[in-house]
Design a protein around this motif. Structure first.
Motif: not given
Length: 322
Positions: A73-77
């Protein structure tokens, strides 16, 4: 730490960011995207609250993405922030590894990245501008030194580790282990991750107590954060033992609930980790945007040991800030 002193990395960052004009919001504010781990603890919630307050003070438009403790989710953000063309990206990385690919994308977009409260493992330090963290190895040492002094270096310790693979869990264990190694009478008899959460800390402590003769084989619990310590305190109480005396409790963070526990006599010591990581990061970013001067590769925040003597006053001072 050679990564803090790398002249090669610093040169690479200068080349990357020199002459970059910030893509500001319509009202002229700097826009910062913040990939936050989540809200697994009281300290994490305080960091988010403080980041918002410090952004408001400086007129910064802060966009926060809650990763719910998942790196994907951090990478997507981060990719979303790159697509939006923000002026900078702040990341509190859930784990230390696996960041190079997405940070290269931010680098190619000429968006500076700042790490907050946690570090990453990378061979290319030009992928981020600076890291604002405490010395987490030092925190573990301070906790260990307090316990060694309190027990005259003779203690069977159970350890509640943080999230597996996260830099605080790795470093807080490392610092504590250094002190254990210097005290032959100290030994870690059980160690397991409580994932930095209160519920998991309680669950793991329950298993430790069962495994160690109903807790009678345990001198102290060392928790990598206060929330796990609070969970452990509850488990100790439910086992019919007295936390703070039958089993000593030492942890890290300095959240209000641990000061309340110390004031009540159910915890013994905490090593403070300030939740204001964003303030120094904003100041470094603003200075860079104005002058082009890069900040130090590591901006260190202070750590301090607190014990029950000042717990009541500290609880009153902190309770509304968290």
């Amino acid at each position: 730490m050679t990564w803090l002193k790398s002249a090669v990395a610093a040169t690479a960052v200068v080349a990357l960011f020199a002459g970059v004009a910030p893509a500001q919001a319509a009202d002229g504010k700097l826009v910062v995207g913040f990939s936050q781990i989540g809200s697994e603890s009281g300290w994490r919630a305080a960091e988010t609250k403080t980041a918002k307050a410090e952004a408001d003070k400086r007129g910064i438009d802060l966009k926060i993405s809650d990763a719910q403790q998942k790196q994907e989710n951090q990478i997507k953000a981060v990719r979303s922030f790159v697509a939006q063309g923000v002026d900078a990206i702040f990341i509190a990385p859930v784990v230390a590894t696996g960041w190079d690919s997405v940070l290269k994308e931010a680098k190619e977009a000429k968006i500076p990245v700042v790490l907050l409260d946690r570090q990453i493992d990378t061979k290319d330090n030009s992928l981020y501008m600076t890291a604002v963290t405490s010395d987490t190895v030092h925190e573990g040492r301070v906790a260990g030194e307090w316990l060694a002094k309190k027990t005259s270096g003779k203690c069977a310790v159970v350890e509640l580790q943080g999230t597996v693979g996260s830099s605080p869990a790795i470093n807080r264990k490392k610092g504590f282990d250094e002190i254990v190694a210097k005290n032959p009478g100290m030994k870690i008899v059980r160690t397991q991750s409580g994932d930095f959460t209160r519920a998991k800390g309680k669950e793991v402590m329950e298993s430790f107590i069962k495994a160690e003769n109903g807790g009678k084989g345990i001198c102290a619990v060392y928790a990598h954060n206060d929330d796990m310590a609070v969970g452990a305190i509850q488990a100790i109480k439910e086992a019919g033992l007295k936390p703070g005396s039958d089993i000593l409790v030492v942890s890290i963070d300095g959240v209000p609930d641990i000061f309340k526990a110390m004031a009540e006599g159910t915890a013994n010591a905490t090593v403070e980790l300030t939740p204001n990581m964003a303030g120094p990061a904003y100041d470094a970013l603003i200075a860079y945007k104005k002058t082009g001067t890069l900040p130090a590769k590591w901006i260190q925040t202070e750590s301090a040991l607190f014990t029950p003597e000042t717990a009541k006053a500290e609880y009153e001072r902190r309770k509304d800030a968290y």
